[in-house]
Motif scaffolding. Structure first.
Motif, short mmCIF file in Angstrom:
data_model
loop_
_atom_site.label_atom_id
_atom_site.label_comp_id
_atom_site.label_asym_id
_atom_site.label_seq_id
_atom_site.Cartn_x
_atom_site.Cartn_y
_atom_site.Cartn_z
N TRP A 174 4.00 -7.39 -3.04
CA TRP A 174 3.81 -8.82 -3.27
C TRP A 174 4.92 -9.43 -4.13
O TRP A 174 5.25 -10.62 -3.98
N TYR B 44 0.29 -7.49 -1.27
CA TYR B 44 -0.69 -6.84 -2.14
C TYR B 44 -1.55 -5.86 -1.36
O TYR B 44 -1.84 -4.75 -1.82
N GLU C 15 0.38 -2.69 -0.83
CA GLU C 15 0.41 -1.84 -2.03
C GLU C 15 -0.90 -1.09 -2.22
O GLU C 15 -0.91 0.10 -2.54
#
Length: 429
Positions: A130, A171, A174
């Motif tokens: 992100w 995000y 991740e």
């Protein structure tokens, strides 16, 4: 068999990757949005004052999009250099929109690359998460503001939409990578546990039974055979301890899941052989497990006890020195205990024996005579790694050496500390 099981599980982890389908979706998105941008231009061709500018850009866009499809097929090929060039193509297209003479590009309509620019930002999100997505979104937003000459509601709306979507996807990527690493680690532990259990069964049915038989027959025959039986008994106990402890080195999960390797396995030729070469934390338990035997009981936690490589080696050497002192001064028949405790801020290793203990003043006398086994081999090693060593001994009741090493390196070496026997009652054995 063990290698086959590990290989199957590693392949299964790779197939379960959440990230790879996103890269394939990005490939399709870039092609479709390229065709969409060309269609928008064709439908409004007559309103362009300088259509040759737009045509030149679209030729470059088509060639670039099709030629770079392999680069967006996975994180391994998607390099920073490519991402920078890809974002440059998107920014140049935005800035060329008013040059082509399309008024709608300035008054609120779509730019030349249109929504193709979102694909460039999404590539940054998939590659770096992100934070990378936010950086790329800001650059696209700045380019949109520059080409329109002022802020507008539609500009802010489009920029925020791309920014929020890319950050959210980054995000999610991740989180998915972290989940894959956790899953890979769990599968490796499961495979190692199953293999250890199989080996334990085989060893129990063969080697351990033979050693036990040699011990019994040797004790019954006496003489040299009794000594052979005693040695066989010690090896049996040591082997049982090793099998029960299951101190198999754990493989490391690759932090770069984007390079297509979810797990860096033990048999990976690219993986370093020695953790000390890379400075990664090292499990203390395998370094101490070899001391277990007929007269040395080893107790350790069920989870890895991690220390810096240098600290782990020095602490293991100090434990070896303590056991040498037990054999030298307490006698061959003395029993010793090694206890490893993994505290939140430090690792504590206690070595106890049931020998005669150290008479008061004997340690200071030994140092005065130049015999520095305790002073250098134990206290000196612990001091060098920022730890402490404490010796507790009661004459006639054994000796206890407590070695404490902080998990974080000390900012400076601790001042030398002399080991002085304390008249304390040792722990119950």
């Amino acid at each position: 068999m063990g290698n086959s099981a590990n290989t199957v599980r590693r392949e299964r982890v790779v197939r379960m990757s959440v990230e790879q389908p996103l890269w394939r979706a990005l490939m399709g998105y870039r092609v479709l949005t390229m065709l969409y941008a060309i269609g928008l231009f064709a439908s409004a061709y007559e309103v362009y004052e300088r259509p040759w500018v737009a045509i030149g850009y679209f030729v470059v866009l088509v060639v670039w999009t099709l030629a770079t499809l392999p680069q967006v097929s996975g994180a391994r090929r998607c390099t920073k250099r490519f991402l920078t060039a890809d974002l440059t193509v998107a920014v140049v297209g935005i800035l060329l929109s008013p040059v082509a003479g399309h008024d709608r590009a300035v008054t609120g309509g779509s730019t030349l690359p249109s929504i193709w620019t979102a694909g460039a930002v999404l590539a940054w999100a998939l590659k770096g998460g992100w934070r990378w997505a936010a950086s790329a979104s800001v650059l696209i937003g700045v380019a949109n503001v520059i080409q329109r000459g002022a802020f507008s509601r539609s500009t802010i709306h489009n920029v925020l939409l791309v920014c929020i979507a890319s950050i959210a996807i980054g995000y999610v990527v991740e989180v998915a990578r972290a989940s894959e690493r956790t899953l890979a680690r769990a599968l490796e532990i499961e495979a190692a546990t199953r293999e250890r259990e199989r080996l334990a069964r085989d060893i129990h049915d063969s080697v351990l039974q033979v050693l036990a038989m040699v011990q019994r027959r040797g004790s019954a025959l006496g003489g040299e055979a009794a000594e052979l039986g005693r040695l066989a008994g010690e090896q049996e106990i040591a082997l049982r301890t090793l099998v029960a402890g299951g101190l198999t080195p754990t493989s490391r999960v690759s932090e770069d899941a984007a390079q297509g390797a979810v797990v860096r396995a033990l048999d990976d030729p690219a993986a370093p052989e020695d953790p000390a070469d890379t400075g990664e934390p090292r499990d203390l338990r395998p370094l101490l497990a070899g001391h277990a035997g007929a007269r040395v009981t080893f107790s350790e936690p069920g989870t890895p006890v991690l220390l810096a490589p240098a600290a782990a080696r020095e602490l293991a050497a100090a434990v070896s020195a303590a056991l040498d002192n037990v054999r030298r001064h307490a006698g061959e028949d003395a029993h010793a205990w090694i206890l490893v405790e993994d505290e939140p801020d430090a690792v504590v290793v206690t070595v106890r024996d049931d020998g005669p203990g150290i008479p008061e003043g004997r340690l200071a006398q030994a140092e005065g005579e130049g015999r520095l086994g305790v002073a250098q081999s134990i206290r000196g090693r612990l001091r060098d790694i920022g730890g402490t060593a404490e010796l507790i001994s009661v004459p006639g009741q054994g000796t206890e050496v407590e070695l404490t090493v902080p998990k974080q390196p000390a900012p400076k070496l601790l001042a030398p500390k002399t080991l002085v026997p304390k008249k304390l009652v040792p722990k119950k054995k």
